[in-house]
Design a protein around this motif. Structure first.
Motif, short mmCIF file in Angstrom:
data_model
loop_
_atom_site.label_atom_id
_atom_site.label_comp_id
_atom_site.label_asym_id
_atom_site.label_seq_id
_atom_site.Cartn_x
_atom_site.Cartn_y
_atom_site.Cartn_z
N HIS A 231 0.87 -1.17 0.00
CA HIS A 231 0.00 0.00 0.00
C HIS A 231 0.90 1.22 0.00
N SER A 232 0.31 2.36 -0.14
CA SER A 232 1.09 3.58 -0.07
C SER A 232 0.73 4.27 1.24
N PRO A 233 1.64 4.26 2.23
CA PRO A 233 1.29 4.80 3.54
C PRO A 233 1.48 6.31 3.64
N ASP A 234 0.60 6.91 4.38
CA ASP A 234 0.65 8.35 4.60
C ASP A 234 0.45 8.60 6.09
N TYR A 235 1.28 9.43 6.68
CA TYR A 235 1.19 9.67 8.13
C TYR A 235 0.48 11.00 8.38
N ILE A 236 -0.55 10.96 9.19
CA ILE A 236 -1.26 12.19 9.53
C ILE A 236 -1.07 12.45 11.03
N ILE A 247 -9.36 13.40 1.05
CA ILE A 247 -9.69 11.98 0.95
C ILE A 247 -9.08 11.45 -0.35
N PRO A 248 -8.37 10.35 -0.26
CA PRO A 248 -7.76 9.81 -1.48
C PRO A 248 -8.82 9.35 -2.48
N ALA A 249 -8.42 9.31 -3.72
CA ALA A 249 -9.36 8.93 -4.78
C ALA A 249 -9.75 7.46 -4.65
N GLY A 250 -8.75 6.61 -4.40
CA GLY A 250 -9.04 5.17 -4.37
C GLY A 250 -9.39 4.67 -2.98
N GLU A 251 -9.28 3.35 -2.81
CA GLU A 251 -9.55 2.71 -1.53
C GLU A 251 -8.45 3.06 -0.53
N TYR A 252 -8.80 3.09 0.74
CA TYR A 252 -7.78 3.31 1.75
C TYR A 252 -8.25 2.78 3.09
N GLN A 253 -7.30 2.68 4.02
CA GLN A 253 -7.62 2.20 5.35
C GLN A 253 -6.87 3.08 6.35
N ASP A 254 -7.57 3.54 7.40
CA ASP A 254 -6.90 4.37 8.41
C ASP A 254 -6.56 3.54 9.65
N ILE A 255 -5.34 3.71 10.12
CA ILE A 255 -4.95 3.02 11.35
C ILE A 255 -4.67 4.07 12.41
N GLU A 256 -5.41 3.96 13.49
CA GLU A 256 -5.25 4.94 14.56
C GLU A 256 -4.09 4.55 15.46
N LEU A 263 -2.23 6.49 10.56
CA LEU A 263 -1.48 6.00 9.40
C LEU A 263 -2.50 5.62 8.35
N ARG A 264 -2.49 6.35 7.24
CA ARG A 264 -3.46 6.08 6.18
C ARG A 264 -2.81 5.21 5.12
N LEU A 265 -3.36 4.04 4.90
CA LEU A 265 -2.80 3.11 3.92
C LEU A 265 -3.66 3.14 2.67
N GLU A 266 -3.10 3.72 1.63
CA GLU A 266 -3.86 3.77 0.38
C GLU A 266 -3.56 2.51 -0.43
N THR A 267 -4.61 1.87 -0.82
CA THR A 267 -4.47 0.58 -1.48
C THR A 267 -3.79 0.74 -2.83
#
Ligand SMILES: Cc1ncc(C[n+]2csc(CCOP(=O)(O)OP(=O)(O)O)c2C)c(N)n1
Ligand code: SF4
Ligand SMILES: [Mg+2]
Lengths: 342, 594
Positions: A231-236, A247-256, A263-267
């Motif tokens: 995935h492509s991780p992004d740190y917030i 909000i990313p265009a594609g699917e993603y998953q947020d990890i608190e 940590l936002r994991l964009e699929t």
């Protein structure tokens, strides 16, 4: 010119270290740069960080980052135990441990697995080049079957996969990355710093001097062509409200994460669930069979108690207790002696 | 027949794991409560159950605590050693034996008291017969020796810690054993125990428990350990006492205890905790010290406080793991790589075990280095008479800078700069933000910066030597007991304290008056050199093969004193018997005076 400051108003120079003496181009230096950026951007006060390492080129790097933090360049393979003791003394510090594949997967294997088993609250980075850089390039225990370094026979032994091992041990945060993937590595190290518990990041970090030929699976060239990103991780960070982030265009998953960061994991390709240990092990296995490197956040579990919690240590870090709090009273001794005498 | 009062040795032969230890401790406690000077030593195998064990009780108005030269009363419970135990006995020895064991006792020169211990025990509880039969021999002994019934019962209740059922059952066994002797046997031996004035302050305690308590009162913040006999009970006693003594107002612990994966990790945790500013220790034995040595070298060179207790046993690997020795002295004194030298505290009594346990932390923080506690199985795992413990002095936390103002008061601060001229530099702690450095075993300059410069390296090593040299006369001075003659002086240390008076008396019987010097720390206090100087001939007495303290003396004494120093070193795993050492001393003296 105004100098850019972080959230606690410190310039990046406060996070830098001494000039590196590693070979120019060494993967380890890239990781040091990422650690500096991650700590600065996360706004962690430098004095609240302790840098820990074992022995090796990789373990020398704490000299090259976070010059305002105390550090301990310990013994070969023994960084985890020293960190354990230091963490019991001061559980409020952010411990960043740096190790090599020789340091962790051979001489230090025992301490590595036991630090995970105890869920020591620390970031554990392995700068994994497949060789013992500092002793002139002997194969390490993580080198893949079929991999061949310059002027040497191909390796025929099975590798030790530190991520698979960590997952099997129930490690609460397991990631793999590449020193050349600056964005991914930065997000993962930031997330590791925001995590409570042990965060293991196995970073492929080429040794340009002894093992950077195309036939070596941990060379820059090989990794660039054979990396599978989960995935492509992004740190917030916690100080940026998640709602305000695009909000990313594609699917993603947020990890608190523990400190409120996300940590936002964009699929990238297939959906990947980092809470599924079996899926993580399958992904690692598949990559090994395909002679690929799988990177990203492999496994995450926020529910585990850390060692200091398990020991129900006093809320105040032990190092901050007064002598009176550390020594029972005269009356306590008198009572004890009376009991012995009765 | 003349009675022999409070002056004999009992040897109790049982099998390990049968509950005989409880029986023996009841016997010991009873005589102790009667005010009789008594000591008990457990000679046990490296085994949990089934192998032979001997418990030796020395009853001595003279206060002798070593196993005596011979056995006066033998208790025979163990088939496996039956024949050999019998064979060794001198004429006239009393033998109390389990007559249900179908083995012959074919000696008519002994005083025999057969007691059907198994039958008596079976009658009470067939399932627990093996355990209970041990209490039956305590009853039999009590009757033979004339032990106080009330004190016996109190000791039994104490041993079974208020477990009413166990107390009742064992009490009955005790009384039946006693009754049997009274009713069925004609007691015809001279041995009796007579009550003496009991010191109300005294109690019995093992050295290891005293070490644990001393550490707790010393402000220990981390214990990391890996199980090993005979050191485990230091950790186990600490764990037992911590909940009562070291919890804060919220009921949380002020001391972390970690059972490490091995001694490498145990030592690493100690060094990490010491570096981060708390008092940390580990306890182990010789094999563990070997594994810890790399960290001990690091602690010396990076100057990190650390405390390690070495409870000596016979090595290597398992060696004779349940036997005693003073075999690790040079190992600990020089542990590490290259030039090293460590502070070693050597208690000889349980009171000193407590005291040196807290002092070890003061020294470790004062000198920013490893400090060893040097004990052994004999002192650590046997119960000794203790008069009590003195409350420790205020803590010495050493040269730690805790604020910016304090830092500014130090001219030219550098982590390894000797600003006070005593070889001890100031340090700052992680988390303080004050003058951070990357600590390491690699060469470093006075500011803690990496350096391989030859002058800097050599100067740093000289400073380290100066630092430890400065500790020499700050450490516990030797205990001196000198004779006017100043002819022969004996230097000894540690648990030999418990045998020395008997050795001294044996020598005195031959007309030889010797002075005593009990060394209590390394590096050697200057009083030791002065003691050697004052005496014509000096014997260094120790429980090992090679004379390790003797070797250290040879190295450290002025060369002209060396010729008058001689070694008497012997070890067979058994706690020292006075006559064995006295005879060796006489042999050496004869050789010297030839
Ligand atoms: C006890 C001990 N044994 C051996 C060494 C020598 N040594 C130094 S670094 C090293 C290997 C380091 O390899 P790795 O951890 O992979 O680090 P790299 O240099 O590759 O970054 C070895 C064997 C040592 N310092 N200590
Ligand atoms: S030898 Fe290899 S690992 Fe060491 S600094 Fe050079 S490139 Fe890096
Ligand atoms: Mg390596």
């Amino acid at each position: 010119m105004t100098i850019k400051l972080n959230i606690i108003e410190l310039p990046k120079s406060d996070y830098q270290g001494k000039p590196s003496s590693l070979c120019p181009g060494c993967g380890h230096d890239q990781i040091s740069t990422v650690i500096i950026n991650a700590a600065w951007e996360n706004g962690i006060p430098p004095e609240r960080i302790a840098k820990m390492s074992g022995i090796g080129c990789s373990s020398k790097t704490p000299a090259y980052f976070l010059g305002k933090s105390h550090g301990f360049n310990t013994l070969h393979g023994r960084m985890p135990s020293v960190t354990t003791g230091a963490c019991m003394a001061n559980k409020e510090l952010c411990f960043i441990g740096v190790s090599g594949d020789g340091d962790t997967a051979s001489i230090g294997m025992g301490q590595f697995v036991h630090a995970i088993r105890r869920n020591l609250n620390m970031v554990y980075i392995i700068e994994n080049n497949g060789v013992y850089g500092l002793t002139k390039g002997q194969y390490s225990a993580t080198v893949e079957k079929g991999s061949r370094k310059r002027k040497a026979e191909e390796n025929r032994q099975n590798p030790i996969d530190l991520c698979a091992m960590a997952i099997n041990l129930g490690c609460s945060f397991v990631a793999r990355s590449f020193s050349g993937s600056k964005k991914q590595l930065t997000a993962l190290i930031k997330a590791a710093m925001s995590h409570r518990g042990i965060a293991v990041i196995d970073v492929i970090s080429p040794c340009v001097t002894f093992a950077n030929n195309e036939e070596f699976f941990r060379s820059y060239g090989y990794v660039k062509d054979n990396e599978t990103e989960l995935h492509s991780p992004d740190y917030i960070p916690h100080h940026t409200p998640v709602e305000e982030v695009d909000i990313p265009a594609g699917e993603y998953q947020d990890i608190e994460l523990f400190d409120g960061a996300t940590l936002r994991l964009e699929t990238v390709g297939n959906e990947y669930d980092p809470s599924d240990a079996m899926a993580a092990l399958a992904a690692i296995h598949k990559a090994e069979v395909d002679k690929m490197h799988v990177t990203g956040l492999l496994y995450f579990d926020a529910e585990q108690r850390t060692l200091d919690e398990e020991l129900t240590l006093s809320d105040t870090p032990l190092v901050d207790l007064s002598d009176d709090e550390l020594r029972p009273s005269e009356q306590a001794l008198a009572d004890l002696l009376a009991e012995f005498r009765s | 027949m003349e009675r022999i009062v409070n002056d004999f040795t009992i040897n109790i032969a049982t099998a390990n794991g049968t509950g005989s230890q409880s029986a023996n401790l009841i016997l010991l406690q009873t005589m102790f409560e009667m005010g009789v000077p008594v000591s008990g030593k457990n000679l046990f195998p490296s085994n949990i159950s089934g192998l032979p064990t001997w418990y030796i009780v020395r009853v001595s108005d003279a206060g002798y605590q070593a196993p005596g030269d011979r056995t006066h009363i033998q208790v025979l419970m163990n088939k496996a050693t039956w024949e050999k135990d019998l064979e060794k006995l001198e004429q006239g020895t009393v033998v109390i034996y389990n007559s249900d064991v179908k083995l012959p006792v074919e000696r008519d020169d002994l005083i025999l008291y057969p007691v059907p211990m198994t039958k008596i025990a079976r009658g009470l509880n067939p399932k627990l017969a093996r355990m209970i039969s041990n209490i039956v021999y305590v009853g039999a002994l009590a009757e033979v020796l004339g032990l106080d019934e009330a004190k016996l019962e109190a000791a039994l209740a104490k041993q079974f810690g208020g477990k009413q059922k166990a107390i009742e059952l064992n009490l009955e066994a005790l009384q039946l054993g006693r009754q049997f002797v009274a009713d069925e046997l004609e007691v015809s031996d001279p041995y009796v125990v007579e009550e003496r004035e009991r010191d109300p302050d005294a109690f019995l305690i093992e050295g290891n428990e005293a070490v644990a308590l001393g550490s707790i009162f010393g402000g220990i913040g981390l214990l990391s350990w890996y199980p090993i006999t005979p050191a485990s009970s230091v950790a186990e006693e600490l764990i037992d006492h911590l909940p009562k003594l070291r919890v804060d107002a919220d009921g949380k612990s002020t001391c972390a205890v970690i059972q490490a994966e091995d001694e490498l990790a145990a030592a690493g945790m100690v060094v990490g905790a010491g570096w981060a500013g708390i008092r940390a220790m580990s306890c182990t034995s010789g094999p563990g010290i070997s594994l810890m040595s790399e960290f001990i070298g690091l602690s010396y060179f990076a100057e990190v406080p650390a405390v390690f207790w070495d409870i000596n046993r016979v090595g290597p690997s398992t060696g004779l793991p349940t036997r005693t020795q003073q075999g690790d002295l040079t190992l600990v004194y020089y542990a590490g790589q290259g030039d090293t030298q460590h502070i070693v505290l050597i208690p000889g009594t349980v009171e000193e075990c407590f005291e040196y346990a807290w002092r070890a932390f003061d020294y470790a923080e004062r000198y920013q280095t490893t400090v060893f506690g040097f004990g052994d199985l004999d002192l650590g795992m046997n119960r000794w008479v203790c008069k009590g413990f003195d409350y420790p002095d205020a803590m010495d936390r050493g040269k730690v800078i805790r604020s910016q103002e304090a830092l500014e008061e130090i001219p030219e601060y550098g982590r390894y700069r000797d600003v006070d001229g005593d070889g001890i530099a100031y340090r700052t702690l992680p988390g303080s933000g004050l003058e951070p450095i990357l600590s390491r075993g690699t060469g470093h300059d006075e500011d803690g910066v990496y350096s391989e410069n030859p002058e800097i390296y050599a100067a740093n090593m000289q400073r380290l030597a100066r630092k430890i040299e400065g500790a020499r006369n700050q450490l516990p001075a030797p205990v001196l007991r000198e004779e006017e003659e100043l002819e022969v002086g004996i230097i000894f240390y540690g648990s030999m304290e418990n045998t020395i008076q008997e050795i001294d008396d044996i020598l005195e019987e031959t007309g030889l008056k010797v002075s005593q010097c009990r060394v209590r720390a390394l590096p050697l206090h200057s009083h030791v050199e002065e003691f050697v100087n004052r005496h014509e001939t000096v014997i260094v007495l120790e429980i090992n093969r090679d004379g390790q303290m003797y070797g250290i003396l040879r190295t450290e004494l002025p060369i002209e004193l060396v010729p008058k120093v001689h070694s008497v070193a012997f070890s067979d795993g058994i706690p020292p018997r006075a006559r064995v050492y006295a005879e060796r001393i006489m042999e050496v003296l004869e050789e010297v005076h030839k």
